[in-house]
Design a protein around this motif. Structure first.
Motif, mmCIF file in Angstrom:
data_model
loop_
_atom_site.group_PDB
_atom_site.id
_atom_site.type_symbol
_atom_site.label_atom_id
_atom_site.label_comp_id
_atom_site.label_asym_id
_atom_site.label_seq_id
_atom_site.Cartn_x
_atom_site.Cartn_y
_atom_site.Cartn_z
ATOM 1 N N ASP A 186 0.823 -1.204 0.000
ATOM 2 C CA ASP A 186 0.000 0.000 0.000
ATOM 3 C C ASP A 186 0.859 1.257 0.000
ATOM 4 O O ASP A 186 0.551 2.231 -0.693
ATOM 5 C CB ASP A 186 -0.952 0.006 1.191
ATOM 6 C CG ASP A 186 -2.002 -1.095 1.101
ATOM 7 O OD1 ASP A 186 -2.208 -1.618 -0.022
ATOM 8 O OD2 ASP A 186 -2.589 -1.433 2.140
ATOM 9 N N ARG A 199 2.269 1.794 -3.458
ATOM 10 C CA ARG A 199 1.245 2.357 -4.342
ATOM 11 C C ARG A 199 1.062 3.846 -4.090
ATOM 12 O O ARG A 199 0.850 4.622 -5.007
ATOM 13 C CB ARG A 199 -0.085 1.643 -4.156
ATOM 14 C CG ARG A 199 -0.134 0.308 -4.808
ATOM 15 C CD ARG A 199 -1.533 -0.259 -4.733
ATOM 16 N NE ARG A 199 -1.549 -1.571 -5.308
ATOM 17 C CZ ARG A 199 -2.377 -2.525 -4.965
ATOM 18 N NH1 ARG A 199 -3.286 -2.291 -4.049
ATOM 19 N NH2 ARG A 199 -2.336 -3.706 -5.534
ATOM 20 N N ASP A 256 1.214 6.471 -6.942
ATOM 21 C CA ASP A 256 -0.089 7.054 -7.280
ATOM 22 C C ASP A 256 -0.361 8.345 -6.528
ATOM 23 O O ASP A 256 -1.412 8.933 -6.694
ATOM 24 C CB ASP A 256 -1.220 6.062 -6.957
ATOM 25 C CG ASP A 256 -1.106 4.780 -7.761
ATOM 26 O OD1 ASP A 256 -0.459 4.819 -8.820
ATOM 27 O OD2 ASP A 256 -1.644 3.767 -7.322
ATOM 28 N N MET A 272 -9.792 4.481 0.085
ATOM 29 C CA MET A 272 -8.886 3.347 -0.081
ATOM 30 C C MET A 272 -9.568 2.076 0.422
ATOM 31 O O MET A 272 -10.124 2.046 1.520
ATOM 32 C CB MET A 272 -7.587 3.579 0.667
ATOM 33 C CG MET A 272 -6.555 2.519 0.387
ATOM 34 S SD MET A 272 -4.876 2.983 0.814
ATOM 35 C CE MET A 272 -4.938 3.019 2.565
ATOM 36 N N CYS A 273 -9.546 1.046 -0.387
ATOM 37 C CA CYS A 273 -10.216 -0.213 -0.069
ATOM 38 C C CYS A 273 -9.566 -0.871 1.148
ATOM 39 O O CYS A 273 -8.347 -1.031 1.192
ATOM 40 C CB CYS A 273 -10.147 -1.152 -1.267
ATOM 41 S SG CYS A 273 -10.893 -2.762 -0.964
ATOM 42 N N CYS A 314 -7.982 -4.523 -0.430
ATOM 43 C CA CYS A 314 -6.836 -4.604 -1.349
ATOM 44 C C CYS A 314 -6.021 -3.323 -1.424
ATOM 45 O O CYS A 314 -4.953 -3.316 -2.016
ATOM 46 C CB CYS A 314 -7.309 -4.998 -2.752
ATOM 47 S SG CYS A 314 -8.217 -3.705 -3.621
ATOM 48 N N ARG A 360 -6.694 -0.510 -3.028
ATOM 49 C CA ARG A 360 -6.916 0.333 -4.211
ATOM 50 C C ARG A 360 -8.039 1.322 -3.948
ATOM 51 O O ARG A 360 -8.711 1.268 -2.941
ATOM 52 C CB ARG A 360 -7.235 -0.536 -5.410
ATOM 53 C CG ARG A 360 -6.063 -1.428 -5.735
ATOM 54 C CD ARG A 360 -6.151 -1.971 -7.104
ATOM 55 N NE ARG A 360 -4.967 -2.781 -7.336
ATOM 56 C CZ ARG A 360 -4.839 -3.598 -8.327
ATOM 57 N NH1 ARG A 360 -5.802 -3.741 -9.192
ATOM 58 N NH2 ARG A 360 -3.737 -4.293 -8.475
ATOM 59 N N LYS A 361 -8.258 2.219 -4.887
ATOM 60 C CA LYS A 361 -9.249 3.276 -4.700
ATOM 61 C C LYS A 361 -10.654 2.760 -4.991
ATOM 62 O O LYS A 361 -10.917 2.171 -6.031
ATOM 63 C CB LYS A 361 -8.927 4.446 -5.618
ATOM 64 C CG LYS A 361 -9.795 5.664 -5.357
ATOM 65 C CD LYS A 361 -9.267 6.858 -6.111
ATOM 66 C CE LYS A 361 -10.164 8.047 -5.919
ATOM 67 N NZ LYS A 361 -9.825 8.819 -4.760
ATOM 68 N N CYS A 421 -15.225 -1.413 -4.361
ATOM 69 C CA CYS A 421 -13.901 -1.487 -4.993
ATOM 70 C C CYS A 421 -14.042 -2.213 -6.324
ATOM 71 O O CYS A 421 -14.486 -3.363 -6.354
ATOM 72 C CB CYS A 421 -12.930 -2.229 -4.092
ATOM 73 S SG CYS A 421 -11.296 -2.421 -4.813
ATOM 74 N N SER A 462 -11.700 -3.366 -8.095
ATOM 75 C CA SER A 462 -10.649 -4.361 -8.240
ATOM 76 C C SER A 462 -11.002 -5.681 -7.563
ATOM 77 O O SER A 462 -11.005 -6.734 -8.199
ATOM 78 C CB SER A 462 -9.352 -3.813 -7.660
ATOM 79 O OG SER A 462 -8.343 -4.778 -7.721
#
Length: 146
Positions: free
Chosen positions: A66, A69, A73, A80-81, A84, A86-87, A112, A114
């Motif tokens: 994380d 990332r 990013d 934020m998930c 995982c 991700r956004k 999410c 993803s």
């Protein structure tokens, strides 16, 4: 395998033999290589813990991922998930009072794209949905039911 004990440990952990050449920071049993391959396949932290990896190592590796990332990013931790990292995205949900999903009276849910994790219940405002999502309270009920 060099001995029966090592072979049994490999079998119990679902590991296969991996050659030392070509892999960076390979542990004696090849766990780090296998671990990162499983992460690339999309397994969550809970799945990896269920496979027998040490919970502290799993949590540490997910935090490192994380943070990596965030460096690439940007340090945007909004939505934020919790699964995982991700956004997440806002999604329209049906208003329980009107049973419609039109733009002016819809409720909100965060999910999410993803790993397909999402809030169980919808909320009347995006802010309430965001708060529940970022606190990891995926089963939280809305305060009001207009």
């Amino acid at each position: 395998m060099p001995d029966e004990y090592t072979a049994v440990e490999y079998f119990k952990k679902g590991l296969s033999w991996v050659p030392v050449e070509g892999y960076v920071r390979l542990t004696p049993l090849g766990q780090q290589y296998v671990f990162h391959e499983l992460i690339k396949q999309g397994l969550s932290a809970d799945n990896l813990k269920a496979l027998g990896f040490k919970p502290e190592m799993v949590d540490r590796q997910f935090l490192i991922r994380d943070l990596d990332r965030m460096v690439f990013d940007g340090v945007d931790t909004e939505l934020m998930c919790p699964n995982c990292g991700r956004k997440g995205e806002y999604r329209n949900a049906v208003n329980p009072a009107t049973h419609r999903k039109t733009s002016w009276d819809c409720w909100w849910r965060v999910g999410c794209p993803s790993c397909k994790t999402r809030l169980k219940h919808a909320f009347p405002t995006q802010q309430e949905a965001k708060t529940a999502w970022e606190n990891g309270q995926l089963d939280q009920q809305p305060k009001e039911t207009r």
